[in-house]
Design a protein around this motif. Structure first.
Motif: not given
Length: 334
Positions: A33-53
């Motif tokens: 919750p301390e991060q904005s939605r835009a920041t979370i989307q950048q994490w995903i776009k840059q590959g920092y978030v993996k789902i089942d690898g």
């Protein structure tokens, strides 16, 4: 969540059944919750978030029981440098602070003001402010407007304060000294946009954004009035533009009221004092809202700064009416 001293996040977990159907960016916004939605989307776009690898996209809909892994190092949200400066803090808890901004302090670095701003002072006050957009600042005051500002100390509080402002759920009360007699309560509901030819100014304009200012006289003199003003919206220069639109510009306002244009019958001593006043006579004296985290009511009120107090005393001495209507809805400022 595991976060070391280098601000590294390394966490893995399995999605529960109650998250089925949620977008992954929405889900992670609740998880962090301390991060904005835009920041979370950048994490995903840059590959920092993996789902089942595997990498994913922000619009991915969770089916339940996926294994999510987040691995990254948090970056500071500002490149500006911390600069020590005195901050007049009127209220503070672990989530937010309310400060009294002095006249002459610019809120955020910009053209002509690269540093020595409130933002730089907040970065020096706490290293945690580096992690926040604009160091936790959620609204602004003009350089030469004094008074209260609320500043967030974490991302969740910052977003919730922004939401409160958007919903007009933060009461912001100002006091101003304006030219002319304005002895009735009312409001201005006029859109404000950029001036069509003078780009440093704003103006009432049919293509502007909606803006509403409520006003009430506190003290009325022969040639000047002390006004209480409340904002429903927060447009740039809103009070200054609306009071100029009414024909009652703020004393000392160089953009919206010629400081030298004073009624001919004002005594010469007062003319000199008013013309010498170096800024718009505007002060943000009260903030009132429900704390976005604790849900406790917050109400902070401060008095006028010394320069406006002195100006008011000078006006009262030289310009007070011979006859004053005690039945008017007017009170003397606290």
């Amino acid at each position: 969540m595991e976060t070391n001293l280098n601000n590294q996040i390394s966490e893995e977990w399995t999605v529960s059944e109650d998250a089925i159907g949620q977008r992954i960016d929405q889900y992670l916004s609740h998880k962090f919750p301390e991060q904005s939605r835009a920041t979370i989307q950048q994490w995903i776009k840059q590959g920092y978030v993996k789902i089942d690898g595997n990498d994913t996209k922000s619009k991915f809909l969770l089916k339940g029981f996926e294994k999510i892994h987040v691995e990254l190092v948090l970056q500071d949200r500002t490149e500006h440098l911390p600069q020590e400066m005195p901050l007049d803090i009127c209220y503070e808890d672990e989530h937010l602070l309310i400060l009294n901004k002095p006249v002459g302090l610019v809120v955020h670095p910009g053209s002509g003001n690269p540093d020595n701003t409130l933002l730089n002072g907040l970065l020096a006050y706490s290293s945690e402010q580096k992690k926040l957009v604009r160091a936790g600042i959620v609204h602004r005051l003009d350089k030469d407007t004094s008074g209260l500002m609320v500043v967030a100390k974490d991302g969740e509080t910052q977003q919730r304060l922004i939401d409160l402002l958007k919903e007009h759920d933060i009461k912001r009360e100002y006091v101003a000294i304006v030219r002319g007699q304005l002895s009735h309560t009312g409001h201005v509901d006029q859109p404000i946009g950029r001036h069509p030819t003078q780009r440093v100014r704003m103006a009432v304009h049919h293509k502007g954004k909606p803006a509403i200012t409520h006003y009430q006289p506190l003290r009325v003199f022969k040639h000047f009035s002390l006004m209480k003003l409340n904002l429903e919206t927060g447009r740039t220069h809103q009070i200054r533009v609306h009071m100029h639109h009414l024909g009652h510009p703020l004393v000392g306002d160089p953009l919206y009221g010629n400081p030298n244009r004073i009624a001919a019958d004002v005594v010469s001593e007062l003319k000199d004092l008013v013309r010498a006043f170096p800024r718009q006579a505007l002060h943000a004296r009260q903030l009132e809202f429900i704390h976005p985290i604790t849900q406790q009511p917050i109400s902070i009120k401060i008095g006028l700064p010394e320069d406006m107090e002195q100006l008011l005393e000078d006006i009262e001495y030289y310009d007070d009416l011979d006859t004053f209507d005690d039945q008017m809805d007017v009170e003397y400022v606290e």
